[in-house]
Structure formats: structure tokens, C-alpha cells
Design an enzyme around this catalytic site. Sequence first.
Site, PDB file in Angstrom:
ATOM      1  N   SER A 192     -10.625   4.732  15.057  1.00 49.40           N
ATOM      2  CA  SER A 192     -10.374   3.365  14.606  1.00 49.40           C
ATOM      3  C   SER A 192     -11.297   3.076  13.429  1.00 49.40           C
ATOM      4  O   SER A 192     -12.523   3.194  13.547  1.00 49.40           O
ATOM      5  CB  SER A 192     -10.623   2.375  15.736  1.00 49.40           C
TER       6      SER A 192
ATOM      7  N   HIS B 234       9.748   0.807   1.538  1.00 50.76           N
ATOM      8  CA  HIS B 234       8.473   1.061   2.212  1.00 50.76           C
ATOM      9  C   HIS B 234       8.573   2.196   3.234  1.00 50.76           C
ATOM     10  O   HIS B 234       7.818   3.164   3.202  1.00 50.76           O
ATOM     11  CB  HIS B 234       7.985  -0.199   2.919  1.00 50.76           C
TER      12      HIS B 234
END
Length: 517
Positions: free
Chosen positions: A426, A276
Amino acid sequence: MGTGSWHIEKRSSFRNDSFSKEFDNVLENGSLSIIVLGASGDLAKKKTFPALFNLFRQGFLQPEEVHIFGYARTKISDDDLRSRIRGYLIREKDASPKDLETVNEFLQLIKYVSGSYDSAEGFQLLDKEISENEVAKNSAEGSSRRLFYLALPPSVYPSVCKMISHYCTNKIDLSGWTRIVVEKPFGKDLESAEELSSHIGELFDESQIYRIDHYLGKELVQNLLVLRFANRLFLPLWNRDNIANVQIVFREDFGTEGRGGYFDQYGIIRDIIQNHLLQVLCLVAMEKPISLKPEHIRDEKVKVLQSVLPIKDEEVVLGQYDGYKDDPTVPDDSNTPTFATVVLRIHNERWEGVPFILKAGKALNSRKAEIRVQFKDVPGDIFKCKKQGRNEFVIRLQPSEAMYMKLMVKQPGLEMSTVQSELDLSYAQRYQGVTIPEAYERLILDTIRGDQQHFVRRDELKAAWEIFTPLLHRIDDGKLKPLPYKSGSRGPTEADELLEKSGYVQTHGYIWIPPTL
């Protein structure tokens, strides 16, 4: 409009873009059979079938074109499998009648075949069921698509791939294809990974093999190429002249939770860092590819991996949380790390001297995954604000997906004083009402489209194992030992000391808080 009809009506709107036109063309020439091997296991129930359901609900899988098969050793009926996975598809207590109708439509596409993973009989039966379905959907022989998803432990990959190759592929090649999806871990070290690759490579071409790393399907990871190469702002800054260090962090606030026996075979480096986090490093550090073609992107990733210098023991800190060996499935003398901080150094013109700090751990004080690019100090700092921290560009992968830039601003008021703040994007606030797809949804759709951009190529896998195998063997031989740390802490204090030695400057008095809607 209810969900049950939404997946059909929504499909027509998707056809307005080139992505969906390409997808539709993939299906027009023959039926698509998706075969989930290991269908009764946790991965299939929790990830694979829910991803297929969401693709169905969004109109990417149509009942007149697609059929889904489950295959495993467990002797159960079609309805038993449907009952097992139903609860993972939708929260039934919150579902509308139309939602439940959609679930039922999807479940009716699923047929179960029981058989072993190493004998011909079960796979011959599976092929018979697939072929009968293709005939029912009027697919010309050799034009059908067969996607085999191996939700299985790697130990059975060789025998399963042999059975698929011998008994379940298209008998003639008219325009159809056979593809296989294999899950990590892809081996335990260089030797075992190469052995596994050789077994599968003798049976299938590289273009048929999709080594899935679900991190490459995450929204913010997929955004990295756009951020780096579509914004003039970053192009002159993204190098050793401006960047002091890069951190790629994965933190979990829970331990092995009943998976201790499995986890102990691999450890945090094999489980998280070697795949990952290393994949994320490639996207952060690679040069601009000449195009967005999958092979051009993967070529640049391989070049990064081949430029990584051997890991030094003094740039590694291992940890094991107190209580890990209380799990009865974990050996009392286990040397397996549940925490690791590893510094990688890339020996090329762009990154010479810049430490890439990969950090992952379980049973820590928070849960998050993020990329943290820290810039060098401002030369000739007339505001004397160095102690307040450096500029940092942070990409938050999970939870609360976001990108924000930490920078210095004037404190509001009459005084000329500085304070650290941020420019913030965000996702939950900016993209209200937009559902971010699960990584598995995106990657399964890529396999159907034949797009290997977000999958690991064989030479890429080999280069990744070449980096970590020497370190892993030293750990396996007991030459490097993990330090104890308390559950719910930041990990061993020596890890923070290594960060400081590597040039990372901790910001004090500033905490990013995700904005609320």
C-alpha cells in the site's frame, strides 16, 4: 524552509539526475511559452493550471524561462483570470505566507488574451503577445518552444488548430518547436475520429500532436511496465496457461451531477471504456517492447488492439441507473448507458481463451479503479480450499493506491486449515512522505520533454475505435438497450452473471482493507 523559496532551491537538487538534466537542456536553448486555450473553462481551472502550478512549485518551470498564456472568448482581464484560478491552486486557509508568495509568483507568469476560436484577429494578437515575451526573455528567433494545450470541446479543434498553424507557430525552425495537446474525446466513432485526425494531421506532424489520456499518467498505470518486465516472478505466469481472466474496473459512487446533457452525448463506453480502460488493457496484455523508446512501446500497444476480436452482443451488459433521466438536460427516451460490462477477447498466442472484462459505471456502491488478474485453480488441490477463492493479483489505481496478491495461507493455530490473505504493498504506508504526482503534472512535463510514450498515437486511436464502433452504433440505433439498476447498487445483476459465465470466481468472506499508518 517555506514553499516560496522551496521551488527554486529544490530545482538544484533535481539537476542531480539525468531526468532533470534532460529537462534543463530543453529549456536552455529558448524560452518556453505554455498557452492554455479554453482558459476560463472548468478543465483549465481544475486540472491544467493546478498541474502547471505544481510543476512551478517543484522547480520544473522557472520564471526566467517560462511564461503562461490563457486564451478564451470570455472578455476578462489578466487579474480576473488569476482570481478565477487562485482557489484551485492551494487551500489558502491552510497556507503559510511562503505558500501564498509562491502562488503570487506563479500567477504573475499568467497573461490573458481574449479572442474567438475561428478568426485570425485573436490568434494574431496571441502570437504578438507570445513573441514579445520571447524577445523579453532573449530567445533567438526560431529557438523558442510553444506548447498549446487545448482545454476545449473537440468540435472546435479543427478551427483552433488551423489558427495556431497559420498564425502562432515559430516563423523559422532553428531548434524550437510547436506542440499541441488535445483532450479526449477524440471523436465519437471511427469515422469522426479519423476525420478529426485528418484535419489535425494536415496541419501538424504526428510528432507534434499529444493526445492526452490522463489515465496513462497515473502512478500505478505507469508502474505496469516495470511490474511485468522487471520481475522474474511474473514472466512465466503472465499467459493463458496460468491466468483465468482479467478485470479492469472503474466505479463511481455518484451520478452525472449536472453534466447529464454532456454525458448523454457520449455514454459510459465512450467516456471511460474505449479510452481509459482500453489503454490499461494494452499495458496489461502487450508483449515486451524491444526498448523503452516511445515508438517501440506504442507499436506493441497497437498490436494488442489489432488482435482484439469483434465484440459479441451476448458478452455485453448495459445499464442505466434509476433517476438518470430525471435530469432535465437528459432526453426522456435516452438509450445512453451509465454502466457497461464488456468482454474483450485477444486472438493471439499469449491470450487465446482469456476473457478481458472491462467494467465501468456511475451511481454504484463504491468508488474505485483497479486491475484484477485472476489465476486458475491449483491443480490437484490437496487442501480442498477452492471455495475460499483463487489467487488474484490486484492493482488498485484509485483511491488508496496499492498492489496486493491474494493467496492461501495456513490459519494460525493448531489446526491445519487454510484462509485467504494477502501480500500487500500500500503506497500510503510504504512511501510515507512521498507525494504522488497528479497525472496531468506528469503528462504536461512529458510534452515539454517531447516524450510521447504516454500519449495515444493516430493508428492506436484508429484501432481502438475499430473495436468499439460497431457496438456503439448498435446502441445508438436502439438495438441494444440498457437495463435499469438502483443507484448505490453493484449495477445490473446480469453483469455479475456475465462475469460468472466468463469464468470469474467470486471470493466470499474476504475483503481487502487498506492498512492504516
